[in-house]
Enzyme design. Structure first.
Site, PDB file in Angstrom:
ATOM      1  N   TRP A   1     123.572   1.119  80.073  1.00  0.00           N
ATOM      2  CA  TRP A   1     124.463   0.338  79.223  1.00  0.00           C
ATOM      3  C   TRP A   1     125.705   1.126  78.831  1.00  0.00           C
ATOM      4  CZ3 TRP A   1     125.107  -4.552  78.370  1.00  0.00           C
ATOM      5  CH2 TRP A   1     125.850  -4.987  77.267  1.00  0.00           C
TER       6      TRP A   1
ATOM      7  N   GLU B   1     125.842  -1.825  84.871  1.00  0.00           N
ATOM      8  CA  GLU B   1     125.725  -2.973  83.975  1.00  0.00           C
ATOM      9  C   GLU B   1     127.106  -3.388  83.458  1.00  0.00           C
ATOM     10  OE1 GLU B   1     122.718  -2.348  80.947  1.00  0.00           O
ATOM     11  OE2 GLU B   1     121.520  -1.152  82.299  1.00  0.00           O
TER      12      GLU B   1
ATOM     13  N   ASP C   1     115.060  -8.600  76.763  1.00  0.00           N
ATOM     14  CA  ASP C   1     116.357  -8.837  76.113  1.00  0.00           C
ATOM     15  C   ASP C   1     116.903 -10.229  76.409  1.00  0.00           C
ATOM     16  OD1 ASP C   1     116.089  -6.304  75.166  1.00  0.00           O
ATOM     17  OD2 ASP C   1     117.803  -5.450  76.224  1.00  0.00           O
TER      18      ASP C   1
END
Length: 421
Positions: free
Chosen positions: A132, A184, A259
């Site tokens: 991330w 990502e 998530d």
């Protein structure tokens, strides 16, 4: 979608004149892939040797070590040199039971991973790149044929050839058996500030192909693994991934199986349901079924599709006391140990007093509620359910984020492992 800056039964490879080495991925069982992070050894004090002590290493086929970063020039670098290769370990902390000696070439987690492989010779270990918070410059690295070639060369030199800064040449060679790409996300917004381009989709395919090409040129008895972490959201899939082309070069791909919802949403919800629950007021639906179907319909082979599962929970507080807390307004993220709204399974399990466990056996998920605080709940019962789903759909296996969330006796990975067939 958000994600935290989130041994194979190896066939003996025989390299003979005129024969191709047997691929290292040859196996007869489901894959069990787990992420170990380079920050696990800090506040959590979850060390590489804990993977041996709690039974995890014996059940894994591949470990992904997270994360290596990519800089603004497209070069690979360590995100934490101290944790990765500088930190000395005592005899009690080490996998081998021997303390790191003063002046030895390689310390840190990489040396511990090398010891783990010696203890569990069937285990494959890949360096995971990005995450991330480490995906900002992937788009730049993938932009041109020249940038891709230079980026891949840099990463293989650093991580597979083991040429780490300040250490003797090749000090970390032999730690890693492959590369896991965790960009990502191509073509979609991830962490604020990430470089994003419309051509990321095609460039990611080209980047994966460049990795495959350069990996295959390296000397190895078999074949280096090349994997990628893939998003749950079909819109993000279509923005950034040429699925059918990618899987021609990937050993396998792991899907984001968690998530789906979290405390960034104003109402409580599931984060890892197998199917969309009845009464969910949100659209579009996020579930493992939606994600897996999206990849299969776009050409991903079942046997190369590895479904993600969480060893942590997402939580809300200030929740309206109706419907057992599900689909109710909340005032914000639930207080937690390391990050508001995010709690490791082992820690939440120790705080169950006052909570009731609820399960939706149709949609396939569970949650905790005490009248005010709501937590998603992936316990051994839900791990069994997920493993059975993976087996029934004939998928390639399960992937875990992240291994430091399990208990001292490894109850989550044990439940997952014994129900994969």
């Amino acid at each position: 979608m958000k994600r935290r800056s989130v041994g194979l039964l190896v066939a003996a490879a025989t390299v003979m004149a005129g024969l191709t080495a047997v691929p290292a991925e040859a196996h007869s069982s489901k894959r069990v892939v787990g992420y170990y992070t380079n920050w696990s050894g800090y506040d959590r004090n979850f060390l590489v040797n804990d993977l041996a002590k709690n039974g995890t290493a014996a059940r894994l086929t591949q470990l992904n070590y997270a994360f290596g970063f990519v800089d603004e020039h497209g070069n690979c670098l360590s995100s934490d040199p101290w944790a990765d290769y500088q930190r000395p370990f005592t005899a009690e902390q080490s996998v081998s039971g021997k303390a790191d000696a003063p002046g030895q070439a390689l310390n840190g987690n990489l040396n511990q991973l090398k010891q783990l492989k010696q203890k569990f010779p069937g285990l494959r270990i890949s360096i995971s790149l990005g995450g991330w918070t480490g995906s900002k410059y992937f788009s730049d690295a993938a932009l041109t044929a020249a940038s891709r070639a230079a980026h891949v060369k840099s990463c293989l030199d650093l991580w597979l050839k083991g040429n780490l800064p300040g250490l003797p040449a090749g000090a970390a060679k032999g730690v890693f058996d492959g590369v896991d790409l965790d960009w990502e996300w191509p073509g979609s917004g991830g962490n604020p500030g990430n470089v994003i381009r419309p051509e990321d989709k095609q460039n990611f395919t080209a980047l994966v192909h460049e990795y495959r090409k350069q990996l295959d040129k390296l000397s190895w008895p078999g074949r280096y693994n090349l994997t990628a972490f893939l998003p749950a959201d079909p819109e993000q899939i279509d923005n950034g991934f040429e699925v059918k082309k990618l899987f021609k070069d990937l050993t396998f791909g792991t899907t984001q199986g968690y998530d789906y919802h979290g405390s960034w949403d104003p109402i409580t919800n599931q984060q890892s349901a197998i199917d969309g629950p009845a009464g969910d007021p949100t659209t579009p639906e996020f579930s493992s079924q939606v994600t897996i179907d999206a990849y299969l319909s776009r050409g991903a082979p079942r046997s190369q599709l590895v479904m993600g599962v969480p060893f942590y929970s997402r939580g809300w507080t200030g929740v309206t006391n109706q419907n057992n807390g599900l689909f109710q307004p909340a005032t914000g993220p639930a207080p937690a140990t390391y990050e508001a709204g995010y709690e490791d399974y082992r820690l939440l399990k120790a705080k169950l007093s006052g909570f009731t466990v609820y399960r939706d056996n149709t949609a396939g998920f569970a949650w905790l509620f005490d009248g005010t605080t709501f937590w998603t709940w992936d316990d051994p019962v839900e791990m069994k359910r997920k493993a059975q789903y993976i087996s029934q759909r004939e998928l390639g296996g399960a992937m875990i984020w992240s291994l430091d969330g399990d208990t001292e006796n490894g109850e989550l990975i044990a439940a997952l492992h014994r129900n994969l067939h």
